[in-house]
Write an enzyme that holds these catalytic residues in place. Structure first.
Site, PDB file in Angstrom:
ATOM      1  N   TYR A  94       0.819  -1.205   0.000  1.00 23.82           N
ATOM      2  CA  TYR A  94       0.000   0.000   0.000  1.00 23.82           C
ATOM      3  C   TYR A  94       0.858   1.263   0.000  1.00 23.82           C
ATOM      4  O   TYR A  94       0.558   2.234  -0.701  1.00 23.82           O
ATOM      5  CB  TYR A  94      -0.935  -0.017   1.213  1.00 23.82           C
TER       6      TYR A  94
ATOM      7  N   ASP B 235       1.414  19.672 -20.735  1.00 21.35           N
ATOM      8  CA  ASP B 235       0.635  18.446 -20.897  1.00 21.35           C
ATOM      9  C   ASP B 235       1.512  17.521 -21.723  1.00 21.35           C
ATOM     10  O   ASP B 235       1.690  17.711 -22.931  1.00 21.35           O
ATOM     11  CB  ASP B 235      -0.691  18.757 -21.604  1.00 21.35           C
TER      12      ASP B 235
ATOM     13  N   ALA C 275       1.416  14.284 -22.550  1.00 25.40           N
ATOM     14  CA  ALA C 275       0.896  12.983 -23.021  1.00 25.40           C
ATOM     15  C   ALA C 275       1.767  12.382 -24.132  1.00 25.40           C
ATOM     16  O   ALA C 275       2.011  11.190 -24.165  1.00 25.40           O
ATOM     17  CB  ALA C 275      -0.542  13.145 -23.497  1.00 25.40           C
TER      18      ALA C 275
ATOM     19  N   HIS D  35     -21.035  13.404 -27.777  1.00 21.32           N
ATOM     20  CA  HIS D  35     -20.219  12.518 -28.576  1.00 21.32           C
ATOM     21  C   HIS D  35     -20.460  11.034 -28.287  1.00 21.32           C
ATOM     22  O   HIS D  35     -20.546  10.218 -29.181  1.00 21.32           O
ATOM     23  CB  HIS D  35     -18.774  12.860 -28.182  1.00 21.32           C
TER      24      HIS D  35
HETATM   25  N1  F0G Z   1      -4.095  15.417 -22.689  1.00 20.47           N
HETATM   26  C1  F0G Z   1      -4.039  15.003 -23.967  1.00 20.47           C
HETATM   27  C2  F0G Z   1      -3.192  15.763 -24.943  1.00 20.47           C
HETATM   28  C3  F0G Z   1      -4.770  13.871 -24.377  1.00 20.47           C
HETATM   29  O1  F0G Z   1      -4.704  13.472 -25.652  1.00 20.47           O
HETATM   30  C4  F0G Z   1      -5.555  13.179 -23.427  1.00 20.47           C
HETATM   31  C5  F0G Z   1      -6.341  11.998 -23.806  1.00 20.47           C
HETATM   32  C6  F0G Z   1      -5.566  13.643 -22.093  1.00 20.47           C
HETATM   33  C7  F0G Z   1      -4.825  14.765 -21.761  1.00 20.47           C
HETATM   34  C8  F0G Z   1      -6.383  12.967 -21.027  1.00 20.47           C
HETATM   35  O2  F0G Z   1      -5.775  11.797 -20.634  1.00 20.47           O
HETATM   36  O3  F0G Z   1      -7.428  10.017 -21.267  1.00 20.47           O
HETATM   37  O4  F0G Z   1      -5.532   9.553 -19.695  1.00 20.47           O
HETATM   38  O5  F0G Z   1      -7.417  10.959 -18.968  1.00 20.47           O
HETATM   39  N2  F0G Z   1      -6.595  11.659 -24.997  1.00 20.47           N
HETATM   40  C9  F0G Z   1      -7.287  10.450 -25.443  1.00 20.47           C
HETATM   41  C10 F0G Z   1      -7.475  10.482 -26.930  1.00 20.47           C
HETATM   42  C11 F0G Z   1      -8.537  10.142 -24.698  1.00 20.47           C
HETATM   43  O6  F0G Z   1      -8.167   9.580 -27.458  1.00 20.47           O
HETATM   44  O7  F0G Z   1      -6.944  11.367 -27.600  1.00 20.47           O
HETATM   45  P1  F0G Z   1      -6.593  10.514 -20.112  1.00 20.47           P
END
Ligand code: F0G
Length: 460
Positions: A71, A214, A216, A451
């Site tokens: 944990y 961000d 990602a 959507h």
């Molecule tokens: N920021 C970006 C640039 C993203 O593309 C996404 C998610 C998120 C934040 C959110 O992240 O899904 O882990 O909560 N994009 C996905 C897509 C859902 O299909 O483009 P998450």
């Protein structure tokens, strides 16, 4: 098209099947012409998203077996923490269950009512969380980033003059922070240049404004800098990433993209005081701070994915595959109209140009998604008029500048033959249905985020 060097081979495969035409027709009608309502096993090639859909490697699977599910203070967390710190050169690491959890926690902590968050095309969930915290997003992406045809190597860049002007006009205290999204999802994975990032950092320093990223698709962005920006062709991906994050205040990350993990997210910051503030909401909403809603097993997969995503051979294959798919489409049926240049993780088909005679308010991109499934069992996703929704004040339908069908490429999953098939189906749709004059209308329009749950019918 040059031949590519793939840095992996398949060891485990997952069967997929193409249903017959009649069955596909029944499935899509039952789903109300909404691709989200289909069962995945009824889809042949799934290009709905690149989020959590990548193939894990043998090393990821091996490390997952070592997942420590303690944990507090698990070995898996310590390994993840070390990998993240080394990747971004940022000290304080909080795992969360996915990207939007990091967005919720960060924005509810640092955005005050009415404060602005200027940026370059905030992702939908990010925008929603900033607004949920009663902040306001200001999209200052450069003009070139809003067009489907203008060629520019870094269409994700922010307009620096507009940013400076905005800060002077509204005042520093009205701004919570600046957010740079790398790459920009909304434009199909368009990258941000190091020059632009450096200039934003300079502006933030001058005004003492925090800068968050961000992240990602941070590794894909680093690859584009290596390939497209003068002065970086000899820099390693790791060095480029360090320079990208040098001087930023923190990041949110959906680790389902560039950590090639089925689940997980990260909230990483430089300041100890902010870290202390963020710990409480992480514990409240996610779980204890050393697991944040994901298992030890997933933290291992995430840490290993972060390591693999920075390998040049992987990125060269990854971006190369998306580029090749784009070129293939441009050579199909006299040219499928797509957003150019092709970005990092998806191809966007410009549906208004694909169906030039269908009125803009009859959802041409949604119709293209439906036709792709009907005619080929392929699942894409509409990023256009349906997603845009209505103006909350007037109730009028918003009309986005582009109505797009996104074909998103999962990492390490599909091969050239899959893409050749998609190109062939798109070519057939263009030849058979390109002259169509009518599109779709709502059967049931779902409230709010329409959507996912709305249903449609053909107009004719
Ligand atoms: N920021 C970006 C640039 C993203 O593309 C996404 C998610 C998120 C934040 C959110 O992240 O899904 O882990 O909560 N994009 C996905 C897509 C859902 O299909 O483009 P998450």
């Amino acid at each position: 098209m040059k031949s590519r060097v793939l840095p992996f081979k398949a060891k485990v495969v997952e069967p997929i099947r193409l249903l017959g035409r009649q069955e596909r027709q029944e499935r899509i009608e039952k789903a109300g012409l909404n691709l989200f309502r289909l069962d995945a096993e009824d889809v042949y090639i799934d290009l709905l998203t690149d989020s959590g859909t990548g193939a894990i490697s043998v090393a990821q699977l091996g490390r997952m077996m070592e997942g420590d599910e303690s944990y507090a203070g698990s070995r898996s967390f310590r390994r993840l923490e070390k990998e993240v710190q080394g990747t971004f050169n940022l000290p304080y690491v909080l795992p969360v269950h996915q990207g939007r959890a990091a967005e919720r926690i960060l924005n509810s902590t640092i955005v005050g009512p009415g404060q602005y968050v200027p940026g370059n095309s905030h992702f939908d969930t990010t925008k929603a969380h900033i607004e949920y915290a009663r902040g306001r997003c200001v999209d200052l992406t450069i003009e070139e980033g809003r067009s489907s045809t203008i060629n520019h190597p870094f269409k994700g860049n922010i307009d620096l003059e507009q940013l400076k002007h905005f800060i002077v006009e509204h005042g520093v205290e009205s701004i919570a922070y600046i957010l740079m999204t790398i790459t920009c999802n909304s434009g199909g994975g368009q990258p941000v240049s190091m020059e632009n990032l450096d200039a934003v950092k300079e502006i933030c320093r001058a005004h003492q404004l925090p800068l968050f990223i961000d992240a990602a698709r941070f590794a894909e962005n680093a690859y584009f800098i290596n390939q497209r920006e003068p002065g970086f062709s000899d820099s390693s991906i790791t060095d480029i990433i360090h320079q990208m994050f040098d001087g930023v205040d923190g990041l949110t990350m959906s680790s389902k993209k560039d950590a090639i993990s089925p689940m997980g997210g990260l909230l990483v910051v430089r300041d100890q005081e902010l870290f202390t503030k963020l710990r409480t909401p992480v514990i409240l909403f996610e779980g204890y701070v050393t697991y944040g809603g994901i298992s030890g097993l997933m933290m291992e997969s995430l840490a290993q994915g972060l390591r693999e995503v920075k390998e040049f051979s992987y990125l060269d294959y990854r971006i190369g595959q998306v580029t090749d798919f784009g070129e293939m489409l441009q050579q199909t049926a006299g040219g499928i109209p797509i957003v150019e240049p092709v970005g990092g993780h998806a191809i966007f088909v410009d549906a208004r140009r694909f169906f030039p005679k269908v009125p803009e308010d009859q959802f041409p991109a949604q119709m293209l998604c439906v036709e792709l499934y009907r005619q080929g069992g392929i699942r894409g996703v509409e990023v256009g008029a349906c997603l845009a929704g209505r103006n909350p004040d007037t109730g009028e339908n918003l009309r986005p500048p582009l109505d797009l069908c996104r074909l998103t490429i999962p990492r390490r999953v599909y091969f050239k033959e899959h893409f050749e098939y998609v190109a062939e189906v798109l070519g057939q749709i263009k030849e058979r249905c390109g002259e169509r004059t009518t599109g779709l209308k709502f059967k049931v329009e779902a409230p709010g985020i329409r959507h996912f749950d709305s249903t449609f019918e053909y107009i004719s």
